[in-house]
Design a protein around this motif. Sequence first.
Motif, PDB file in Angstrom:
ATOM      1  N   THR A 163      60.961  14.390 -26.056  1.00  0.00           N
ATOM      2  CA  THR A 163      61.576  13.175 -25.534  1.00  0.00           C
ATOM      3  C   THR A 163      60.566  12.033 -25.600  1.00  0.00           C
ATOM      4  OG1 THR A 163      62.986  14.447 -24.054  1.00  0.00           O
ATOM      5  CG2 THR A 163      62.665  12.126 -23.512  1.00  0.00           C
ATOM      6  N   LEU A 218      61.956  23.321 -22.764  1.00  0.00           N
ATOM      7  CA  LEU A 218      60.586  22.825 -22.883  1.00  0.00           C
ATOM      8  C   LEU A 218      60.419  21.998 -24.147  1.00  0.00           C
ATOM      9  CD1 LEU A 218      57.742  22.697 -21.733  1.00  0.00           C
ATOM     10  CD2 LEU A 218      57.238  24.837 -22.894  1.00  0.00           C
ATOM     11  N   VAL A 229      51.867  18.960 -23.144  1.00  0.00           N
ATOM     12  CA  VAL A 229      52.479  20.039 -22.371  1.00  0.00           C
ATOM     13  C   VAL A 229      51.350  20.771 -21.650  1.00  0.00           C
ATOM     14  CG1 VAL A 229      53.815  22.173 -22.447  1.00  0.00           C
ATOM     15  CG2 VAL A 229      54.399  20.273 -23.981  1.00  0.00           C
ATOM     16  N   THR A 262      56.886  14.854 -16.157  1.00  0.00           N
ATOM     17  CA  THR A 262      58.045  15.707 -15.895  1.00  0.00           C
ATOM     18  C   THR A 262      57.528  17.070 -15.467  1.00  0.00           C
ATOM     19  OG1 THR A 262      59.355  14.582 -17.568  1.00  0.00           O
ATOM     20  CG2 THR A 262      60.103  16.764 -16.900  1.00  0.00           C
ATOM     21  N   LYS A 263      57.982  17.544 -14.304  1.00  0.00           N
ATOM     22  CA  LYS A 263      57.564  18.846 -13.810  1.00  0.00           C
ATOM     23  C   LYS A 263      58.703  19.839 -13.998  1.00  0.00           C
ATOM     24  CE  LYS A 263      54.465  16.935 -10.359  1.00  0.00           C
ATOM     25  NZ  LYS A 263      54.196  16.764  -8.929  1.00  0.00           N
ATOM     26  N   LEU A 264      58.363  20.972 -14.578  1.00  0.00           N
ATOM     27  CA  LEU A 264      59.323  22.048 -14.772  1.00  0.00           C
ATOM     28  C   LEU A 264      58.792  23.320 -14.133  1.00  0.00           C
ATOM     29  CD1 LEU A 264      60.199  21.582 -18.563  1.00  0.00           C
ATOM     30  CD2 LEU A 264      61.575  20.872 -16.614  1.00  0.00           C
ATOM     31  N   VAL A 277      54.441  16.875 -19.718  1.00  0.00           N
ATOM     32  CA  VAL A 277      55.421  17.881 -19.305  1.00  0.00           C
ATOM     33  C   VAL A 277      54.612  18.997 -18.660  1.00  0.00           C
ATOM     34  CG1 VAL A 277      57.257  19.434 -20.019  1.00  0.00           C
ATOM     35  CG2 VAL A 277      56.938  17.253 -21.216  1.00  0.00           C
ATOM     36  N   TRP A 278      54.756  19.128 -17.352  1.00  0.00           N
ATOM     37  CA  TRP A 278      53.928  20.016 -16.547  1.00  0.00           C
ATOM     38  C   TRP A 278      54.755  21.235 -16.144  1.00  0.00           C
ATOM     39  CZ3 TRP A 278      51.279  17.713 -11.570  1.00  0.00           C
ATOM     40  CH2 TRP A 278      50.422  18.659 -11.006  1.00  0.00           C
ATOM     41  N   ARG A 295      53.681  11.150 -22.647  1.00  0.00           N
ATOM     42  CA  ARG A 295      54.271  11.741 -21.459  1.00  0.00           C
ATOM     43  C   ARG A 295      53.576  13.065 -21.174  1.00  0.00           C
ATOM     44  NH1 ARG A 295      58.917  13.768 -22.314  1.00  0.00           N
ATOM     45  NH2 ARG A 295      59.530  13.768 -20.140  1.00  0.00           N
ATOM     46  N   GLU A 307      62.103  18.575 -23.663  1.00  0.00           N
ATOM     47  CA  GLU A 307      61.303  17.675 -22.812  1.00  0.00           C
ATOM     48  C   GLU A 307      60.069  17.173 -23.553  1.00  0.00           C
ATOM     49  OE1 GLU A 307      61.929  16.319 -19.964  1.00  0.00           O
ATOM     50  OE2 GLU A 307      63.625  17.508 -19.288  1.00  0.00           O
ATOM     51  N   ALA A 308      59.420  18.048 -24.312  1.00  0.00           N
ATOM     52  CA  ALA A 308      58.197  17.669 -25.029  1.00  0.00           C
ATOM     53  C   ALA A 308      58.483  16.692 -26.159  1.00  0.00           C
ATOM     54  CB  ALA A 308      57.500  18.905 -25.584  1.00  0.00           C
ATOM     55  N   ALA A 313      53.756  13.666 -26.401  1.00  0.00           N
ATOM     56  CA  ALA A 313      53.693  14.330 -25.097  1.00  0.00           C
ATOM     57  C   ALA A 313      52.549  15.334 -25.070  1.00  0.00           C
ATOM     58  CB  ALA A 313      55.011  15.045 -24.807  1.00  0.00           C
TER      59      ALA A 313
END
Length: 165
Positions: A74, A68, A111, A54-56, A84-85, A82, A71-72, A109
């Motif tokens: 999830t 953030l 991050v 996932t890109k943010l 999270v970028w 996962r 997402e982290a 995840a």
Amino acid sequence: MSAFKAADVPRKLKSIADLPPLIVAFGPDRGLVTETARRIAALFDGSPDPFAVTKLDAATVTSETGRLSDEARTVSMFGGKRLVWVRDGGGKNLSPALAPLMADPPSDAVVLVEAGDLRRGVGLRKEAEAARAAIAIHCPADTARALVRMLDEAAAALDLKVDDD
């Protein structure tokens, strides 16, 4: 946890299992920061989950409180970790968004934050270097020696040889 230079990434971070929950790539060489982040993200290419990465944008992270962390935390649809970028973090204060994750790191995840040139002993750099579940990766400006090595590697990848002349 630790801090090291971008040149050490291939040796120290070889698989997803080697990655801590939080990674901050920073430095004056914006290209090297992005290249380092891409190298880490490439470890997720073989994931069975098509949503593993996932890109943010950093602007979204700073404006949407809790995004953030959400997402982290999830869980992956198909199992595994996962990524999270967070991209384009230069000039943004990401510390408030990362503070809850440093206090209580995600388990499913990683991050990854692309930050700008962070001063030693201040703010996000200091927090990442001190956190037990984080690493700070310094991406220094290229030296003449590093540029020569980069050119040699690019030429070798294309099966070319560069003369000293």
